[in-house]
Scaffold this motif. Sequence first.
Motif, PDB file in Angstrom:
ATOM      1  N   THR A  12     -33.216  10.271  -9.611  1.00  0.00           N
ATOM      2  CA  THR A  12     -33.016   9.335 -10.716  1.00  0.00           C
ATOM      3  C   THR A  12     -33.727   9.872 -11.955  1.00  0.00           C
ATOM      4  O   THR A  12     -34.415  10.891 -11.890  1.00  0.00           O
ATOM      5  N   ASP A  28     -33.722   9.899 -21.305  1.00  0.00           N
ATOM      6  CA  ASP A  28     -32.531   9.179 -21.750  1.00  0.00           C
ATOM      7  C   ASP A  28     -31.969   9.801 -23.025  1.00  0.00           C
ATOM      8  O   ASP A  28     -30.756   9.977 -23.161  1.00  0.00           O
ATOM      9  N   ASN A  32     -28.232  11.476 -23.256  1.00  0.00           N
ATOM     10  CA  ASN A  32     -27.220  10.932 -24.139  1.00  0.00           C
ATOM     11  C   ASN A  32     -27.105  11.679 -25.458  1.00  0.00           C
ATOM     12  O   ASN A  32     -26.527  11.178 -26.409  1.00  0.00           O
ATOM     13  N   ARG A  56     -25.956  11.197 -13.256  1.00  0.00           N
ATOM     14  CA  ARG A  56     -26.283   9.847 -13.716  1.00  0.00           C
ATOM     15  C   ARG A  56     -25.458   8.795 -12.969  1.00  0.00           C
ATOM     16  O   ARG A  56     -24.311   8.994 -12.619  1.00  0.00           O
ATOM     17  N   ASP A  57     -26.093   7.687 -12.733  1.00  0.00           N
ATOM     18  CA  ASP A  57     -25.436   6.560 -12.079  1.00  0.00           C
ATOM     19  C   ASP A  57     -24.737   5.727 -13.143  1.00  0.00           C
ATOM     20  O   ASP A  57     -25.361   4.948 -13.864  1.00  0.00           O
ATOM     21  N   ALA A  58     -23.418   5.924 -13.214  1.00  0.00           N
ATOM     22  CA  ALA A  58     -22.659   5.285 -14.294  1.00  0.00           C
ATOM     23  C   ALA A  58     -22.736   3.760 -14.218  1.00  0.00           C
ATOM     24  O   ALA A  58     -22.787   3.083 -15.245  1.00  0.00           O
ATOM     25  N   ALA A  61     -25.959   2.603 -15.670  1.00  0.00           N
ATOM     26  CA  ALA A  61     -25.968   2.827 -17.114  1.00  0.00           C
ATOM     27  C   ALA A  61     -25.169   1.741 -17.825  1.00  0.00           C
ATOM     28  O   ALA A  61     -25.622   1.160 -18.818  1.00  0.00           O
ATOM     29  N   ASN A  62     -23.997   1.446 -17.303  1.00  0.00           N
ATOM     30  CA  ASN A  62     -23.168   0.426 -17.943  1.00  0.00           C
ATOM     31  C   ASN A  62     -23.802  -0.948 -17.861  1.00  0.00           C
ATOM     32  O   ASN A  62     -23.683  -1.760 -18.772  1.00  0.00           O
ATOM     33  N   ALA A  64     -26.989  -1.582 -17.871  1.00  0.00           N
ATOM     34  CA  ALA A  64     -28.057  -1.635 -18.859  1.00  0.00           C
ATOM     35  C   ALA A  64     -27.498  -1.734 -20.274  1.00  0.00           C
ATOM     36  O   ALA A  64     -28.011  -2.457 -21.118  1.00  0.00           O
ATOM     37  N   ARG A  65     -26.462  -0.981 -20.518  1.00  0.00           N
ATOM     38  CA  ARG A  65     -25.865  -0.952 -21.842  1.00  0.00           C
ATOM     39  C   ARG A  65     -25.255  -2.289 -22.213  1.00  0.00           C
ATOM     40  O   ARG A  65     -25.173  -2.628 -23.383  1.00  0.00           O
ATOM     41  N   ASP A 327     -17.396   6.989 -21.263  1.00  0.00           N
ATOM     42  CA  ASP A 327     -18.642   7.183 -20.522  1.00  0.00           C
ATOM     43  C   ASP A 327     -18.997   8.661 -20.404  1.00  0.00           C
ATOM     44  O   ASP A 327     -19.971   9.007 -19.749  1.00  0.00           O
TER      45      ASP A 327
END
Lengths: 350, 350
Positions: A12, A28, A32, A56-58, A61-62, A64-65, A327
């Motif tokens: 991670t 991060d 990105n 990355r764990d998509a 990420a989504n 969190a975003r 993504d």
Amino acid sequence: MKHGQPPLSNPTINDIARVAKVSLATVDRVLNARPGVRETTVKKVNRAIAELGYVRDAAAANLARGRTYNFVFILPANSNEFLTALEAEIAQLGRDIRHERTRLSFVRVAAFDPVALAEAIDAIDTKSVDGVAIFGPETPSVRDSIAHLKDNGVTVVSLVADIPSSERDHYVGVDNIAAGRTAAQLLGKFIGPRPGKILVLTGSMLARDHLERRLGFDAVMARDFGHLDVLASLEGRDDPDLIARLLPDALASNTGVIGIYSSAAGNEGLLRFFETQPVGSRPVVVAHELTQLSRQALSNGIFDAVISQDTGHLVRSAVRIMRAERDRLPIQAAQERIRIDVYLKENMPP
Amino acid sequence: MKHGQPPLSNPTINDIARVAKVSLATVDRVLNARPGVRETTVKKVNRAIAELGYVRDAAAANLARGRTYNFVFILPANSNEFLTALEAEIAQLGRDIRHERTRLSFVRVAAFDPVALAEAIDAIDTKSVDGVAIFGPETPSVRDSIAHLKDNGVTVVSLVADIPSSERDHYVGVDNIAAGRTAAQLLGKFIGPRPGKILVLTGSMLARDHLERRLGFDAVMARDFGHLDVLASLEGRDDPDLIARLLPDALASNTGVIGIYSSAAGNEGLLRFFETQPVGSRPVVVAHELTQLSRQALSNGIFDAVISQDTGHLVRSAVRIMRAERDRLPIQAAQERIRIDVYLKENMPP
DNA sequence: GTGAAAGCGCTAACAA
DNA sequence: TTGTTAGCGCTTTCAC
């Protein structure tokens, strides 16, 4: 005999941060490609990423975003079964993935009308829309409008008919040249050795999908079936009334038509015409798109084969691709290839 | 003309908790049907869920759970191109979704051997394995072994050949009866009106997929092509050597074979036999599964059509279904339907 | 029976 | 240029 893989448990960003001796935020930023990180730090982080084989764990990420995707489909305003099916698939998928923070909508613009299409594209609100799927003709004005979308960071895919000269990110649809070739082969093999004329019913030569099908069709006809005489296309503009009007003349002035290739959305007009004809020695017919009408025609034996593309797959694929593009995730080409489906009476899906 | 949907922003368990006036933990208990919640509380929560139209966010749930999926494929130990392709797809997808906490592996067991299959199923560690996809024959012992898996909470799907009498959760594969019907129609239409004999090459009548194809084939042959005489099946057990040995005799004792249906994994043996034959008036051939050999045979004109199922789709679908089953999520039937692909020379994918 | 709180992997203020 | 921290929606101890 068991073929396994190394144990699960992926690295991670915490692991990256620890190995690279930086903070989560910096990792991060590098991941990105955000600015404000010293070159040497970027290198350190990238080294750690490579070393640990980080992916990355998509989903995380989504989450969190809190990202939401807003995708718009632009479709011809023509009303035929294929478009109705596409529309239904968009609506259905839209409901199914609402809880995946994805919103789908569609706009209809006059068919075969590049100006109207360009205007519709220009009307897209590039601030709120993340991706646009476009089904329409390829002209300079359309290309410009697409360029405008791209400049504003909108993902663009062409749908059903490609717009290769534009900056579209992907094309979602079948290889229409191959579809035309397939139609020719089916028609030729079904007709057999007897000579005769072939009528090709198309929509508009402005539509790249129609044009490409015709090209592929002609190539195989010329190569493999020299005893068949392919007539000039009948442009039906996908209009049932127009087609039903044009057909009698076309067939009257050409006796000996033993095969018909309905290469666009003209099935309704064609079938309507057949209804007025005496049963008997009908020509061999290969048509496009499996819909209620064409299914029935297959069942009746009026159509001998139907070449199709799965509308559900088209829509799902377009959405998956636009999401992946957003993504910055890789696209699974094999999964996204839209197949040229060949349907006979016996292999129609239920 | 824009068809939109209500704004995004779905209710979360926080909303449910607030409306139902309980804690997050209690909502979670109800959602996951865990015991230890008073009946009236359950009702309160369910009312709130219904009222708000709550849909759980599977991604977030899996993130929190840290769940990993462990799926095993059980395949025949036969070595033919179709199985090699399946295996490659499993390995490939396994790599692609490793970072989605999903682990794929496969086991090979002797082909057409129910005892070996049952043993392999019994050998599955039901504690560590979440789902099993089984490609093999349907017999009482196999059914029992599947029941044992189910009793231990393992998800089971049948692959390629269904095992409908068992407790398998789903079948992933084509409708083999329809595939046989399609083969018959293609063969019949391609041959045309001349009479003659049809040879059917199969694998084993123990295999449900082979059996069903034969059933479908015979039905359409009898109905639509009475002038063709379908011979008894040649059981090649998917063994190239055996097939290449059997074919000469079969064809010698049956003059006038003008069509061949290769309904199982016997393409290699069939093609090897053809190599020994003088070119000339070859029979019309319809075969199964698009592989390197069959592609080449299509190109050469040795095969006239190939009926196929997409191995990538089979594997992806099996995995999606096993996951959905585990997550108690709905399955998108349309997406999971495996199509009967018809390939001619012209529509082979690249 | 029920709730409070920590944490899954990642992002995004806000500080420093 | 870098780090700290709160939280996304959900699950899961561990208390009460």
